[in-house]
Structure formats: C-alpha cells, structure tokens
Scaffold this motif. Structure first.
Motif, mmCIF file in Angstrom:
data_model
loop_
_atom_site.group_PDB
_atom_site.id
_atom_site.type_symbol
_atom_site.label_atom_id
_atom_site.label_comp_id
_atom_site.label_asym_id
_atom_site.label_seq_id
_atom_site.Cartn_x
_atom_site.Cartn_y
_atom_site.Cartn_z
ATOM 1 N N ILE A 187 44.429 44.385 44.816
ATOM 2 C CA ILE A 187 45.063 43.368 45.663
ATOM 3 C C ILE A 187 45.207 43.844 47.107
ATOM 4 N N GLN A 188 45.027 45.137 47.334
ATOM 5 C CA GLN A 188 45.101 45.683 48.691
ATOM 6 C C GLN A 188 43.720 45.743 49.352
ATOM 7 N N HIS A 189 42.686 45.324 48.641
ATOM 8 C CA HIS A 189 41.324 45.426 49.151
ATOM 9 C C HIS A 189 40.731 44.058 49.445
ATOM 10 N N ARG A 190 39.667 44.067 50.220
ATOM 11 C CA ARG A 190 38.901 42.866 50.488
ATOM 12 C C ARG A 190 38.032 42.601 49.258
ATOM 13 N N CYS A 191 38.211 41.458 48.636
ATOM 14 C CA CYS A 191 37.495 41.157 47.394
ATOM 15 C C CYS A 191 36.608 39.926 47.547
ATOM 16 N N ILE A 192 35.568 39.899 46.739
ATOM 17 C CA ILE A 192 34.619 38.784 46.708
ATOM 18 C C ILE A 192 34.714 38.168 45.322
ATOM 19 N N GLY A 193 35.205 36.958 45.237
ATOM 20 C CA GLY A 193 35.495 36.351 43.947
ATOM 21 C C GLY A 193 34.519 35.255 43.558
ATOM 22 N N SER A 201 40.573 27.577 40.470
ATOM 23 C CA SER A 201 41.063 28.906 40.841
ATOM 24 C C SER A 201 39.980 29.954 40.628
ATOM 25 N N PRO A 202 39.965 30.997 41.474
ATOM 26 C CA PRO A 202 38.994 32.076 41.278
ATOM 27 C C PRO A 202 39.199 32.749 39.921
ATOM 28 N N TYR A 203 38.127 33.255 39.359
ATOM 29 C CA TYR A 203 38.158 33.961 38.080
ATOM 30 C C TYR A 203 39.045 35.199 38.201
ATOM 31 N N ARG A 204 39.920 35.406 37.230
ATOM 32 C CA ARG A 204 40.811 36.570 37.231
ATOM 33 C C ARG A 204 40.057 37.758 36.624
ATOM 34 N N TRP A 205 40.111 38.894 37.278
ATOM 35 C CA TRP A 205 39.353 40.069 36.869
ATOM 36 C C TRP A 205 40.047 40.746 35.692
ATOM 37 N N GLU A 206 39.299 41.004 34.627
ATOM 38 C CA GLU A 206 39.868 41.453 33.360
ATOM 39 C C GLU A 206 39.640 42.949 33.142
ATOM 40 N N PHE A 207 40.684 43.619 32.667
ATOM 41 C CA PHE A 207 40.643 45.062 32.415
ATOM 42 C C PHE A 207 41.369 45.374 31.111
ATOM 43 N N ALA A 208 41.356 46.651 30.730
ATOM 44 C CA ALA A 208 42.093 47.093 29.542
ATOM 45 C C ALA A 208 42.604 48.508 29.783
ATOM 46 N N GLU A 209 43.800 48.786 29.264
ATOM 47 C CA GLU A 209 44.402 50.111 29.419
ATOM 48 C C GLU A 209 45.145 50.458 28.137
ATOM 49 N N ASN A 210 44.739 51.561 27.497
ATOM 50 C CA ASN A 210 45.361 51.990 26.243
ATOM 51 C C ASN A 210 45.333 50.875 25.190
ATOM 52 N N GLY A 211 44.211 50.171 25.117
ATOM 53 C CA GLY A 211 44.055 49.111 24.138
ATOM 54 C C GLY A 211 44.711 47.800 24.497
ATOM 55 N N ARG A 212 45.359 47.752 25.646
ATOM 56 C CA ARG A 212 46.041 46.518 26.072
ATOM 57 C C ARG A 212 45.221 45.845 27.166
ATOM 58 N N GLU A 213 44.885 44.586 26.932
ATOM 59 C CA GLU A 213 44.113 43.844 27.928
ATOM 60 C C GLU A 213 45.046 43.255 28.985
ATOM 61 N N ALA A 217 44.926 39.169 39.392
ATOM 62 C CA ALA A 217 44.640 37.990 40.214
ATOM 63 C C ALA A 217 44.413 38.450 41.643
ATOM 64 N N VAL A 218 43.201 38.914 41.920
ATOM 65 C CA VAL A 218 42.885 39.343 43.278
ATOM 66 C C VAL A 218 42.912 38.118 44.195
ATOM 67 N N ASN A 219 43.083 38.359 45.467
ATOM 68 C CA ASN A 219 43.096 37.269 46.444
ATOM 69 C C ASN A 219 41.820 37.364 47.272
ATOM 70 N N PRO A 220 40.709 36.774 46.777
ATOM 71 C CA PRO A 220 39.423 36.976 47.435
ATOM 72 C C PRO A 220 39.407 36.433 48.860
ATOM 73 N N GLN A 221 38.830 37.204 49.762
ATOM 74 C CA GLN A 221 38.628 36.705 51.115
ATOM 75 C C GLN A 221 37.402 35.783 51.139
ATOM 76 N N LEU A 222 36.503 36.003 50.194
ATOM 77 C CA LEU A 222 35.335 35.132 50.022
ATOM 78 C C LEU A 222 35.264 34.728 48.558
ATOM 79 N N THR A 223 35.166 33.433 48.308
ATOM 80 C CA THR A 223 35.028 32.926 46.941
ATOM 81 C C THR A 223 33.830 31.998 46.879
ATOM 82 N N THR A 224 33.026 32.119 45.826
ATOM 83 C CA THR A 224 31.817 31.312 45.705
ATOM 84 C C THR A 224 31.496 31.089 44.234
ATOM 85 N N ASN A 225 30.635 30.109 43.964
ATOM 86 C CA ASN A 225 30.136 29.906 42.599
ATOM 87 C C ASN A 225 28.701 30.412 42.474
#
Length: 294
Positions: A187-193, A201-213, A217-225
């Motif tokens: 969220i502190q970086h320039r993102c392209i969504g 709404s822009p696609y939310r970027w999905e991750f997992a940590e210790n088995g927990r998904e 919700a990044v705030n893209p400076q550029l969003t496209t399909n």
C-alpha cells in the motif's frame, strides 16, 4: 399441429440473443431469413411471440411460455442428432468455447494447433472473455476457467498444472523505490492493478501466510482491464503489478521483471475445461477432452 423445426430453432436462438444479427450469425443465415422464419411461426400459431422495435426485442407472454417449453427440448434434440451424425465418422462440427483471458495463454498455441490438425472436421469457435455467465444458455459447448470459479454442477477436467499468482516489478523501479518485504507494504508503493470492467473495483491481491489466506487492497495509481498495458507499464518501471506467473514468465526469464514476496505466494489448482454433463456428450467435445489429457 406440426411445426417447422428450423423455425423453432430460429425462435429459440433469437429469444436467447435478443438480436437478429447475432442470431443470424450463429445460425449461418441472413437477417431477412430470420425475420421470415419468425413470421411464418407466428402465422402458424396465430399469435405474436415477440415485440420488435428498432432498438430491442422482447418476448410476449406467449413467447416466454413457448421458449420455456421448447428450448430444453431443442437443445436435447440438436445434441441427439449431432451425436448420431458423429457416430458415422470422425468428430465434426463447430465446437464453441468460452475461455478466460488468463487461461488463453495456457491452452492456446501448441495445444490448439495440434487439435485442429488432428481433427480437421472440427471447427473451433473461441471467445476470450472474463464475463461470468451460463455457458449453456449462451450456446457454448464448454468453457475454460480457474477451478475455483466454476459452478459446482459442472463437470470439470484439469487442463493445466498447478498455477501461481506473482507480484512483479522492473529492477529499475525497485532500485528507485525499494523492495517490499511483506505484502502489507504494497500500500506504500505505486501499483498497477487489474479490473474486469469499467466501474468495478480493482482485483484484490491474494497472499497466504502460515496457511492463512489474506488479500491486500492496494490502491493502484493505474488500473486497466488489459494485461498488455499492465506488463508494458511494469517493464518501463511504472510500478508493481500482480497476475498469473505464466503471463509474466518470458519477461521474468529475460530479466525485465523480477518476482517479489515469493514466500507469500503459494500454488493453487489451475485451469479446467468444464461442461454441463457427460450425458449425450458430443464426439467433438470428447475429442477435445481426450486431447488435453494427452
């Protein structure tokens, strides 16, 4: 009263598409032929089935009742005729597929080229779309999507290995702005969504940590399909982006993009060819299923 099966075919197709031009293209006839067939059917039944204006087509009450009764029977009849015809020889006819844009890169190219060479009598009609819809209602034989978004009443056959989504950026961007050490730092970086369509709404970027998904919700400076716009902007140092690893593979191999946050990006079940039922499965679709399993 005996009715013309072709006229009923025309009626069902127009009822589904609500468009004379699209119906004509699907049936391989002219628009005047569509109009004439509907007029003959209405004259035969002595009742109006459709309301036509210059901008829209809608069904009358009688048309709605006829469609509800006839459409399933016409689908079954057409499948039965197709199956019997195909028993006489090699698979043939048109095979309509709806493929998600990210799946197109996975199953395209060599697989499709080898299929059409092996089955020259099968005509592939492929629509690349990210819209979610009932493939049966829209006249498709099958679709290809990620397994997690396929309806449970569909039969699904895997057509790819396990997949992974990755976070990528150009080396020049990282040299200038630093490398995030945890997904929450995005969220502190320039993102392209990416988003599916306008107003969504822009696609939310999905991750997992210790088995927990979890997702971010990044705030893209550029969003496209358009994936091409995302890739070109990222390669030029415009920011961090996110998508299927296969999509970025050639750019990663050339060093134009590098992956980030790999520890938070597990693999998941990949793409599936899906269709409504094995009952009366057309030979052309059976051929495709056998081909992707090779």
């Amino acid at each position: 009263m005996q009715l013309d099966k072709n006229a009923l075919d025309v009626f069902v197709t127009v009822a589904e598409t609500r468009n004379f031009r699209v119906a004509a293209e699907r049936l391989g006839v002219t628009r005047p032929a569509i109009s004439q067939a509907l007029r003959r059917l209405e004259d035969r039944l002595n009742i109006s089935l459709m309301r036509r204006t210059t901008r829209s087509i809608s069904l009358t009450e009688a048309g709605e009742r006829l469609y509800a009764d006839v459409a399933p029977a016409m689908l079954q009849l057409n499948r039965a005729v197709s199956d019997i015809t195909e028993l006489a020889g090699e698979p043939r006819g048109q095979l309509r597929l709806a493929i998600s844009s990210i799946a197109e890169r996975i199953i395209g190219g060599e697989l499709l080229a080898s299929f059409i060479e092996r089955y020259p009598q099968v005509e592939l009609d492929i629509t690349v779309t990210d819209d979610e819809f009932d493939i049966v209602a829209q006249g498709y034989d099958a679709g290809v999507r990620l397994g997690e978004i396929i309806a449970q009443d569909m039969i699904a056959v895997p057509v790819s290995s396990r997949q992974r989504q990755v976070t990528v950026a150009a080396p020049c961007y990282l040299a200038r702005y630093g490398t995030p050490q945890h997904p929450n730092e995005l969220i502190q970086h320039r993102c392209i969504g990416w988003r599916k369509g306008p107003g969504l709404s822009p696609y939310r970027w999905e991750f997992a940590e210790n088995g927990r998904e979890f997702d971010v919700a990044v705030n893209p400076q550029l969003t496209t399909n358009d994936m091409g716009v995302m890739i070109r902007t990222a390669c030029a140092g415009g920011g961090i982006t996110f998508g299927m690893e296969e999509t970025f593979r050639s750019y990663i191999d050339r060093g134009e993009l590098v992956t980030l946050l790999d520890a938070w990006l597990p693999t998941f079940a990949g793409f599936y060819l899906y269709f409504p039922s094995r009952k009366n499965l057309a030979a052309k679709l059976r051929a495709l299923i056998d081909h992707v399993k090779m």
